[in-house]
Design a protein around this motif. Sequence first.
Motif, PDB file in Angstrom:
ATOM      1  N   SER A  19       1.067  -1.087   0.061  1.00  0.00           N
ATOM      2  CA  SER A  19      -0.179  -0.264   0.103  1.00  0.00           C
ATOM      3  C   SER A  19       0.999   0.911   0.496  1.00  0.00           C
ATOM      4  O   SER A  19       0.315   2.291  -0.302  1.00  0.00           O
ATOM      5  N   ASN A 127      -4.648   6.829   2.744  1.00  0.00           N
ATOM      6  CA  ASN A 127      -3.698   6.535   1.990  1.00  0.00           C
ATOM      7  C   ASN A 127      -3.980   7.289   0.886  1.00  0.00           C
ATOM      8  O   ASN A 127      -4.214   7.269  -0.507  1.00  0.00           O
ATOM      9  N   SER A 147      -4.452   4.829  -2.450  1.00  0.00           N
ATOM     10  CA  SER A 147      -4.161   3.562  -2.086  1.00  0.00           C
ATOM     11  C   SER A 147      -4.402   3.069  -1.082  1.00  0.00           C
ATOM     12  O   SER A 147      -4.709   2.344   0.031  1.00  0.00           O
ATOM     13  N   GLY A 149      -5.054  -0.811  -0.759  1.00  0.00           N
ATOM     14  CA  GLY A 149      -4.244  -2.262  -0.212  1.00  0.00           C
ATOM     15  C   GLY A 149      -3.890  -3.397  -1.223  1.00  0.00           C
ATOM     16  O   GLY A 149      -4.381  -3.493  -2.603  1.00  0.00           O
ATOM     17  N   THR A 300      -0.938  -8.611   0.554  1.00  0.00           N
ATOM     18  CA  THR A 300      -0.057  -7.290   0.949  1.00  0.00           C
ATOM     19  C   THR A 300       1.264  -8.240   1.194  1.00  0.00           C
ATOM     20  O   THR A 300       1.555  -9.213   1.174  1.00  0.00           O
ATOM     21  N   THR A 345     -11.647  -5.607   4.121  1.00  0.00           N
ATOM     22  CA  THR A 345     -10.453  -4.598   3.003  1.00  0.00           C
ATOM     23  C   THR A 345      -9.278  -5.698   3.351  1.00  0.00           C
ATOM     24  O   THR A 345      -9.095  -6.577   4.382  1.00  0.00           O
ATOM     25  N   SER A 347      -6.063  -3.286   3.916  1.00  0.00           N
ATOM     26  CA  SER A 347      -5.436  -1.752   3.706  1.00  0.00           C
ATOM     27  C   SER A 347      -5.106  -1.915   5.267  1.00  0.00           C
ATOM     28  O   SER A 347      -6.290  -1.193   6.145  1.00  0.00           O
TER      29      SER A 347
END
Length: 471
Positions: A19, A127, A147, A149, A300, A345, A347
């Motif tokens: 991210s 982000n 951003s 994630g 991620t 999510t 993120s």
Amino acid sequence: MKSISVFEIIKVGIGPSSSHTMGPWNAAEMFLDLIRKQHNLTDVKEVFVEFFGSLAKTGIGHGTDIAGMLGLSGEDFEVIDTTKINSKVAAIKSALSLKLGGEVDIPFVYGHHLILNMAKNLDFHPNGMIFKAVFNDGTELEQDYYSIGGGFVTTKEETSVDEVATTTKYPCHSGEDVEKYCKQLGLSFSDLIYVNEEAWRTREQTEAQALSIWENIKDCVYKGISQEGILPGGLRVVRRAAALNRKLLGGKIYPNRDEWFEAVVKTEASFDNINKWISCFALAVNEENASFGRIITAPTNGASGIIPAVLMYSQTFTQFTGNENIIRFLLVAGEIGTLFKKNATISAAMGGCQAETGVSSAMAAAGLTEIMGGSTGQVLMAAEIAMEHHLGLTCDPVGGLVQIPCIERNSMGAIKAITAANIAIESDPANARVTLDEVIQTMWETAQSMNERFKETSEGGLAIAVNIAEC
């Protein structure tokens, strides 16, 4: 809701953060494309980029500034020589100029053309970033990006998810959908995903892509166990994977990656040894991630060691080996990741570390259960168990670096995944009182209730207790 390919969730990336590094890098490339659509790069006089919120607060430690500069320079993180990243950035800073898109030299002063704004958040997402181009005729072009994630980037108008998404033959947007179609068609979980991935590529191409991911995983682990020393960033964290690998192999010498792999397979398969090898695999990957190395984003970078560790475990210490099992593991793991992506999510800036190591652990648990011969219900159950025991996990990187506690969390996430798979494979899903869909919903509700200090800002938790300024 559109579908997402498993290879948008599990893909080649670069450390240290999907991210905060890959996202801004992708955003810079998107801005270059936007300029090209409306102007020529030769028309550009100056370019500015400002990072906000979580991107700014942990930007130095996560390499957000580096990603912005290299992205604007037209570098591709999938192929760049990672050993030359520092020298390329140093050249930009010393020359006070940047070759925009790799084509046009423009002035670029760090701190003027690139700003980390820690005092302000953009409303749309924590982000956030704004790129601006000033042209020779005095006109300007400005675009905000977010951003979200896993390297995905969105604007307020359109997302990169939409650009890669399509509608599959049997759309699976929940665990309930997966169970419905598997039962209706008489297919295993991985067979269903094989069918759906044909919306993007042939079955042969899907298999080749999965095996390419596996080769990248082995490369990354091998590189990680071959590197000694101190991780960059100022925390002076010592690499541990190499020493652990050396101890577990009893000092055995191996000339290349494949012979090292075979040496691991031949080591004693005691509980203690296997447990230590799982940690070694995870540490190796995340130490590479922390060093701007090339890794597999899954889903991620902060959680990039979990799926490699569990998949390596399956191929070195279980009977569930071979290309077919590797492919099916990755297909199922990737699909579980899409469910979290679409319904919650991935993120950490939105959901804390439960959105990274928690999701990855759920993905790995599902993939392992699939190749162990688990039913669709057992696969979903394994993912549920793994996430259930990551709920509420905060993201509190010390010094803004993806090192403490991130690296060790991957080892713990891998062990939890294997435990979840073992529990699920010995259980009857009909007796389960919690479904995967309910856990995903709970994770999202938890994320929304979590204090912002624990969402990748380095303003809470260990990041404060250890009391080290951002490096």
